[in-house]
Design a protein around this motif. Structure first.
Motif, short mmCIF file in Angstrom:
data_model
loop_
_atom_site.label_atom_id
_atom_site.label_comp_id
_atom_site.label_asym_id
_atom_site.label_seq_id
_atom_site.Cartn_x
_atom_site.Cartn_y
_atom_site.Cartn_z
N GLN A 1 0.51 8.43 6.20
CA GLN A 1 -0.06 8.31 4.85
C GLN A 1 0.22 6.94 4.25
OE1 GLN A 1 1.18 11.47 2.24
NE2 GLN A 1 -0.41 12.85 2.98
N ARG A 2 1.43 6.43 4.49
CA ARG A 2 1.76 5.10 3.95
C ARG A 2 0.89 4.02 4.60
NH1 ARG A 2 7.18 7.05 3.85
NH2 ARG A 2 7.84 7.25 1.69
N ALA A 3 0.66 4.15 5.91
CA ALA A 3 -0.17 3.15 6.61
C ALA A 3 -1.59 3.18 6.05
CB ALA A 3 -0.19 3.45 8.11
N ARG A 4 -2.11 4.38 5.79
CA ARG A 4 -3.46 4.50 5.22
C ARG A 4 -3.50 3.86 3.83
NH1 ARG A 4 -4.19 9.93 5.18
NH2 ARG A 4 -4.00 9.94 7.42
N LEU A 5 -2.48 4.15 3.03
CA LEU A 5 -2.38 3.56 1.69
C LEU A 5 -2.29 2.04 1.76
CD1 LEU A 5 0.16 5.59 -0.50
CD2 LEU A 5 -2.17 4.95 -1.11
N LEU A 6 -1.49 1.57 2.70
CA LEU A 6 -1.30 0.13 2.87
C LEU A 6 -2.65 -0.55 3.14
CD1 LEU A 6 1.01 -1.90 2.95
CD2 LEU A 6 1.26 -1.44 5.38
N MET A 7 -3.43 0.04 4.02
CA MET A 7 -4.74 -0.54 4.35
C MET A 7 -5.69 -0.45 3.15
SD MET A 7 -5.31 0.20 8.32
CE MET A 7 -3.91 0.89 9.16
N GLN A 8 -5.61 0.64 2.38
CA GLN A 8 -6.45 0.76 1.18
C GLN A 8 -6.09 -0.33 0.17
OE1 GLN A 8 -5.73 4.79 -0.09
NE2 GLN A 8 -7.13 5.65 1.41
N TRP A 9 -4.80 -0.59 -0.01
CA TRP A 9 -4.39 -1.65 -0.92
C TRP A 9 -4.88 -3.00 -0.41
CZ3 TRP A 9 -2.21 -1.89 -5.75
CH2 TRP A 9 -1.91 -0.66 -6.33
N GLY A 10 -4.81 -3.20 0.89
CA GLY A 10 -5.30 -4.45 1.48
C GLY A 10 -6.78 -4.65 1.23
N ASP A 11 -7.54 -3.54 1.27
CA ASP A 11 -8.98 -3.61 1.03
C ASP A 11 -9.29 -3.98 -0.42
OD1 ASP A 11 -9.39 -2.98 3.66
OD2 ASP A 11 -9.82 -0.85 3.28
N ARG A 12 -8.32 -3.78 -1.32
CA ARG A 12 -8.52 -4.12 -2.73
C ARG A 12 -8.34 -5.61 -3.01
NH1 ARG A 12 -5.11 0.05 -6.52
NH2 ARG A 12 -5.78 1.99 -5.57
N LEU A 13 -7.74 -6.32 -2.08
CA LEU A 13 -7.52 -7.76 -2.30
C LEU A 13 -8.85 -8.44 -2.54
CD1 LEU A 13 -4.96 -9.31 0.23
CD2 LEU A 13 -4.73 -9.08 -2.23
N GLU A 14 -8.88 -9.27 -3.56
CA GLU A 14 -10.08 -10.05 -3.83
C GLU A 14 -10.30 -10.99 -2.65
OE1 GLU A 14 -11.29 -13.56 -6.95
OE2 GLU A 14 -9.69 -12.18 -7.51
#
Length: 136
Positions: free
Chosen positions: A22-35
């Motif tokens: 779950q943390r890895a999935r969250l980590l990638m989601q946060w990365g996708d938010r980077l401008e």
């Protein structure tokens, strides 16, 4: 510890995550938010050396407070950068110099996932932020 609303949101999301998957999935989601960085930002002057992956950091100081943009070719690193950025956005130079990054990633439950190379890369990014903040 004063957290921005975004950093508080990140902390809450990661505290609720169960297990590494779950943390890895969250980590990638946060990365996708980077401008996304434009080609004009991906210059040698903005490149952070000391990272295995390509990493760029763009900093702007506005009224004594720092705003950062960052990007990387590595998906996991983009997530770690996004989480670092939500923690440091709007800090002044003194606050930036006092930030305990390993503690921040420990609070997020990500300290075990920081391989030596990722940890070195994040340290290089933070060092670059500190250098910019101190005017080097």
């Amino acid at each position: 510890m004063n957290l921005s609303p975004e950093a508080g949101q990140a902390l809450e999301a990661f505290e609720q995550a169960r297990g590494w998957e779950q943390r890895a999935r969250l980590l990638m989601q946060w990365g996708d938010r980077l401008e996304p960085l434009g080609d004009s930002d991906k210059t040698e002057a903005n490149r952070v050396h000391g990272c295995e992956s390509l990493v760029w950091l763009v900093a702007v100081q506005d009224d004594g407070h720092w705003r950062f943009k960052a990007g990387s070719d590595a998906r996991m690193l983009r997530g770690l950068l996004a989480l670092l950025l939500v923690r440091v956005q709007g800090m002044d130079s003194a606050q930036l110099g006092r930030l305990d990054v390993p503690d921040w990633f420990a609070q997020l439950g990500l300290e075990r996932q920081l391989s030596p190379s990722r940890s070195n890369g994040l340290h290089a990014v933070l060092q670059r932020m500190a250098d910019l903040a101190s005017g080097d």
